[in-house]
Scaffold this motif. Sequence first.
Motif, PDB file in Angstrom:
ATOM      1  N   GLN A  75       0.824  -1.206   0.000  1.00  0.00           N
ATOM      2  CA  GLN A  75       0.000   0.000   0.000  1.00  0.00           C
ATOM      3  C   GLN A  75       0.863   1.262   0.000  1.00  0.00           C
ATOM      4  N   LEU A  76       1.925   1.255   0.795  1.00  0.00           N
ATOM      5  CA  LEU A  76       2.818   2.415   0.838  1.00  0.00           C
ATOM      6  C   LEU A  76       3.497   2.631  -0.512  1.00  0.00           C
ATOM      7  N   ARG A  77       3.813   1.536  -1.191  1.00  0.00           N
ATOM      8  CA  ARG A  77       4.428   1.646  -2.517  1.00  0.00           C
ATOM      9  C   ARG A  77       3.433   2.228  -3.518  1.00  0.00           C
ATOM     10  N   GLU A  78       2.189   1.782  -3.439  1.00  0.00           N
ATOM     11  CA  GLU A  78       1.157   2.294  -4.351  1.00  0.00           C
ATOM     12  C   GLU A  78       0.892   3.776  -4.114  1.00  0.00           C
ATOM     13  N   LEU A  79       1.062   4.229  -2.868  1.00  0.00           N
ATOM     14  CA  LEU A  79       0.862   5.642  -2.531  1.00  0.00           C
ATOM     15  C   LEU A  79       2.084   6.495  -2.860  1.00  0.00           C
ATOM     16  N   GLY A  80       3.172   5.863  -3.278  1.00  0.00           N
ATOM     17  CA  GLY A  80       4.390   6.584  -3.594  1.00  0.00           C
ATOM     18  C   GLY A  80       5.201   6.988  -2.386  1.00  0.00           C
ATOM     19  N   LEU A  81       4.909   6.372  -1.232  1.00  0.00           N
ATOM     20  CA  LEU A  81       5.644   6.720  -0.012  1.00  0.00           C
ATOM     21  C   LEU A  81       6.932   5.922   0.126  1.00  0.00           C
ATOM     22  N   ILE A  82       7.019   4.788  -0.535  1.00  0.00           N
ATOM     23  CA  ILE A  82       8.260   4.019  -0.574  1.00  0.00           C
ATOM     24  C   ILE A  82       8.485   3.570  -2.011  1.00  0.00           C
ATOM     25  N   ALA A  83       9.725   3.206  -2.312  1.00  0.00           N
ATOM     26  CA  ALA A  83      10.084   2.733  -3.643  1.00  0.00           C
ATOM     27  C   ALA A  83      11.186   1.690  -3.495  1.00  0.00           C
ATOM     28  N   GLY A  84      11.507   1.034  -4.591  1.00  0.00           N
ATOM     29  CA  GLY A  84      12.547   0.016  -4.545  1.00  0.00           C
ATOM     30  C   GLY A  84      11.971  -1.372  -4.390  1.00  0.00           C
ATOM     31  N   ARG A  85      12.821  -2.354  -4.558  1.00  0.00           N
ATOM     32  CA  ARG A  85      12.408  -3.752  -4.473  1.00  0.00           C
ATOM     33  C   ARG A  85      13.391  -4.542  -3.607  1.00  0.00           C
ATOM     34  N   GLY A  86      12.964  -5.744  -3.260  1.00  0.00           N
ATOM     35  CA  GLY A  86      13.846  -6.609  -2.486  1.00  0.00           C
ATOM     36  C   GLY A  86      14.079  -6.074  -1.091  1.00  0.00           C
ATOM     37  N   ASN A  87      15.341  -6.119  -0.648  1.00  0.00           N
ATOM     38  CA  ASN A  87      15.680  -5.722   0.727  1.00  0.00           C
ATOM     39  C   ASN A  87      16.024  -4.250   0.863  1.00  0.00           C
ATOM     40  N   VAL A  88      15.992  -3.508  -0.239  1.00  0.00           N
ATOM     41  CA  VAL A  88      16.333  -2.079  -0.204  1.00  0.00           C
ATOM     42  C   VAL A  88      15.074  -1.269  -0.483  1.00  0.00           C
ATOM     43  N   ILE A  89      14.714  -0.391   0.456  1.00  0.00           N
ATOM     44  CA  ILE A  89      13.496   0.419   0.341  1.00  0.00           C
ATOM     45  C   ILE A  89      13.887   1.888   0.416  1.00  0.00           C
ATOM     46  N   ASP A  90      13.550   2.641  -0.619  1.00  0.00           N
ATOM     47  CA  ASP A  90      13.791   4.084  -0.626  1.00  0.00           C
ATOM     48  C   ASP A  90      12.559   4.805  -0.088  1.00  0.00           C
ATOM     49  N   LEU A  91      12.798   5.944   0.580  1.00  0.00           N
ATOM     50  CA  LEU A  91      11.719   6.758   1.135  1.00  0.00           C
ATOM     51  C   LEU A  91      11.711   8.098   0.418  1.00  0.00           C
ATOM     52  N   PRO A  92      11.038   8.188  -0.738  1.00  0.00           N
ATOM     53  CA  PRO A  92      11.072   9.423  -1.535  1.00  0.00           C
ATOM     54  C   PRO A  92      10.295  10.580  -0.917  1.00  0.00           C
ATOM     55  N   ARG A  93       9.357  10.271  -0.016  1.00  0.00           N
ATOM     56  CA  ARG A  93       8.519  11.322   0.595  1.00  0.00           C
ATOM     57  C   ARG A  93       8.506  11.143   2.111  1.00  0.00           C
ATOM     58  N   PRO A  94       9.633  11.387   2.755  1.00  0.00           N
ATOM     59  CA  PRO A  94       9.705  11.148   4.213  1.00  0.00           C
ATOM     60  C   PRO A  94       8.734  11.994   5.019  1.00  0.00           C
ATOM     61  N   ALA A  95       8.427  13.201   4.569  1.00  0.00           N
ATOM     62  CA  ALA A  95       7.500  14.059   5.319  1.00  0.00           C
ATOM     63  C   ALA A  95       6.100  13.438   5.324  1.00  0.00           C
ATOM     64  N   ALA A  96       5.664  12.917   4.174  1.00  0.00           N
ATOM     65  CA  ALA A  96       4.351  12.277   4.098  1.00  0.00           C
ATOM     66  C   ALA A  96       4.330  10.995   4.917  1.00  0.00           C
ATOM     67  N   LEU A  97       5.439  10.275   4.903  1.00  0.00           N
ATOM     68  CA  LEU A  97       5.523   9.041   5.700  1.00  0.00           C
ATOM     69  C   LEU A  97       5.476   9.366   7.186  1.00  0.00           C
ATOM     70  N   GLU A  98       6.106  10.473   7.569  1.00  0.00           N
ATOM     71  CA  GLU A  98       6.082  10.881   8.990  1.00  0.00           C
ATOM     72  C   GLU A  98       4.677  11.283   9.416  1.00  0.00           C
ATOM     73  N   ALA A  99       3.934  11.928   8.522  1.00  0.00           N
ATOM     74  CA  ALA A  99       2.550  12.312   8.819  1.00  0.00           C
ATOM     75  C   ALA A  99       1.705  11.065   9.066  1.00  0.00           C
ATOM     76  N   LEU A 100       1.949  10.013   8.284  1.00  0.00           N
ATOM     77  CA  LEU A 100       1.225   8.755   8.492  1.00  0.00           C
ATOM     78  C   LEU A 100       1.632   8.122   9.819  1.00  0.00           C
ATOM     79  N   ALA A 101       2.919   8.233  10.156  1.00  0.00           N
ATOM     80  CA  ALA A 101       3.417   7.604  11.374  1.00  0.00           C
ATOM     81  C   ALA A 101       2.810   8.194  12.635  1.00  0.00           C
ATOM     82  N   VAL A 102       2.514   9.477  12.610  1.00  0.00           N
ATOM     83  CA  VAL A 102       1.951  10.129  13.804  1.00  0.00           C
ATOM     84  C   VAL A 102       0.441  10.091  13.800  1.00  0.00           C
ATOM     85  N   GLY A 103      -0.152   9.541  12.737  1.00  0.00           N
ATOM     86  CA  GLY A 103      -1.604   9.405  12.676  1.00  0.00           C
ATOM     87  C   GLY A 103      -2.303  10.701  12.397  1.00  0.00           C
TER      88      GLY A 103
END
Length: 211
Positions: free
Chosen positions: A183-211
């Motif tokens: 789901q996070l990949r579909e929202l564009g909040l993470i990218a990459g495959r396998g064991n390496v995950i890029d966080l192209p939008r850390p601010a948006a991911l942080e907003a999700l983390a704090v609810g």
Amino acid sequence: MFALSSPQAFAFAPASVQVLPAGTWLRQRRHASDQVLYLERGRVLMGTGQGGQMRHQLGVVDGPAWLDAAFVLQKRGSCLDMLADSEVRVSHLSQAEFMQAVAALPQTAQLLLQDMSRAYCAQTELAVSRLSKDAEARCAQWLLRHALPYDTGGLRVTLHLRKRLIAAQLGIAPETFSRVLRQLRELGLIAGRGNVIDLPRPAALEALAVG
């Protein structure tokens, strides 16, 4: 799961005893039952299931242990799904006879059991309600906590553990962890495959983390 004497300590025999394989659902929420389950041996996953899988794992019980006695004592249905994680041997006991046996205990013991079961049910129901809401937030928090900067100036997470172990740290089922990452990949909040995950939008991911 709940402290109480084993069925052998009571003056009645189990209605039935079953040996069941791993993957068997022993109890599902919203399904009424007139029996109490006692796990003689084996391991059972406790949580909330969906689509035939344990979506949110709340805990693990190793026998011998009562599985749903606290809910029976409080005269309410179990809010937990229970899935055999190994071969299990389970006793099924009549709720009516179980309650009669409890009524025969000293009054102080009955009061203690009622207090313990009431607290256990309240805490479990609260945990289940939170589990169904904050899996995404916990995954986002975990990703941000383990993120490191890399050469392009972005943030990246390298998964050094298996996803099953990471899911256990988060208190969710492996399938839930995989679903949230998708789901996070579909929202564009993470990218990459396998064991390496890029966080192209850390601010948006942080907003999700704090609810």
